[in-house]
Design an enzyme around this catalytic site. Structure first.
Site, PDB file in Angstrom:
ATOM      1  N   ASN A 115       0.796  -1.232   0.000  1.00 40.85           N
ATOM      2  CA  ASN A 115       0.000   0.000   0.000  1.00 40.85           C
ATOM      3  C   ASN A 115       0.828   1.282   0.000  1.00 40.85           C
ATOM      4  O   ASN A 115       0.277   2.369  -0.129  1.00 40.85           O
ATOM      5  CB  ASN A 115      -0.969   0.005   1.186  1.00 40.85           C
TER       6      ASN A 115
ATOM      7  N   ASN B   3      -4.540  -0.920  -4.232  1.00 36.81           N
ATOM      8  CA  ASN B   3      -3.929   0.072  -3.343  1.00 36.81           C
ATOM      9  C   ASN B   3      -2.474   0.391  -3.664  1.00 36.81           C
ATOM     10  O   ASN B   3      -2.019   1.511  -3.454  1.00 36.81           O
ATOM     11  CB  ASN B   3      -4.069  -0.366  -1.883  1.00 36.81           C
TER      12      ASN B   3
END
Length: 195
Positions: free
Chosen positions: A66, A113
């Protein structure tokens, strides 16, 4: 010079999970072209080498998925890489069947993400990418559990084919043949069902 960055999560526990297919493609390129991806720079494992006469830096961010952009942006800036033409990002895609790949010149994060963080850090979505299908999440599964899960025995050979296709696509893209790679790999594969 090109940066080819495969997305994934560091730590042994994430090896061979769906989310780490980007790392597996980098490993395949590293093996094929004898590039050691062991230098640590900008929160990533990196390795310099030559693929088909083109200087490349293979990258495996160590930031966790992420936050991938926090590693890729400083590297791209340090090597003065043109994001649009000299950066290739390889990631997993739950919207594609296992082993199918999709080549793009730019585009949204599509709910991924890692890509979202790269777009945020680069300030735009105009960078080339190869998305490797890991199969759709079954309804009863939690998304995080699914992408951090391992491939089944049936899926593994398909994923190995997908890795080979991603390597071939990356080689084509390094030669400036991104359109050709899109034509070759972006066709929908129709899976015939028994009637």
């Amino acid at each position: 010079m090109f940066i080819i960055a495969g997305l994934g999560n560091p730590k042994k526990e994430y090896d061979n999970t769906r989310h780490n297919i980007g790392f597996e493609v980098i490993d395949a390129l590293a093996d094929k072209y004898n590039i050691s991806v062991m230098d640590v720079r900008s929160k990533a494992l990196t390795g310099k080498g030559i693929i088909d006469g083109q200087k490349v830096i293979l990258v495996k961010p160590l930031t966790f998925m992420n936050l991938s952009g926090e590693s890729i942006r400083p590297l791209a800036d340090y090597y003065k890489i043109d994001y649009e033409t000299e950066l290739i990002v390889i990631s997993d895609d739950i919207n594609l069947p296992p082993g199918q790949i999709r080549v793009r010149k730019k585009g949204s994060a599509g709910g991924h993400n890692g890509l979202k963080n790269i777009i945020q850090n680069l300030g735009g979505d105009a960078f080339q990418r190869i998305r490797v299908g890991v199969g759709e999440k079954p309804k009863q599964y939690d998304l995080v559990d699914y992408v951090l899960g391992h491939f089944s025995k049936e899926e593994r050979p398909l994923m190995d084919e997908g890795i080979e296709k991603a390597v071939k696509a990356a080689e084509m893209m390094l030669k400036g043949d991104t359109d050709q790679a899109m034509n070759e790999f972006n066709r929908k594969v129709v899976i015939e069902k028994d009637s």
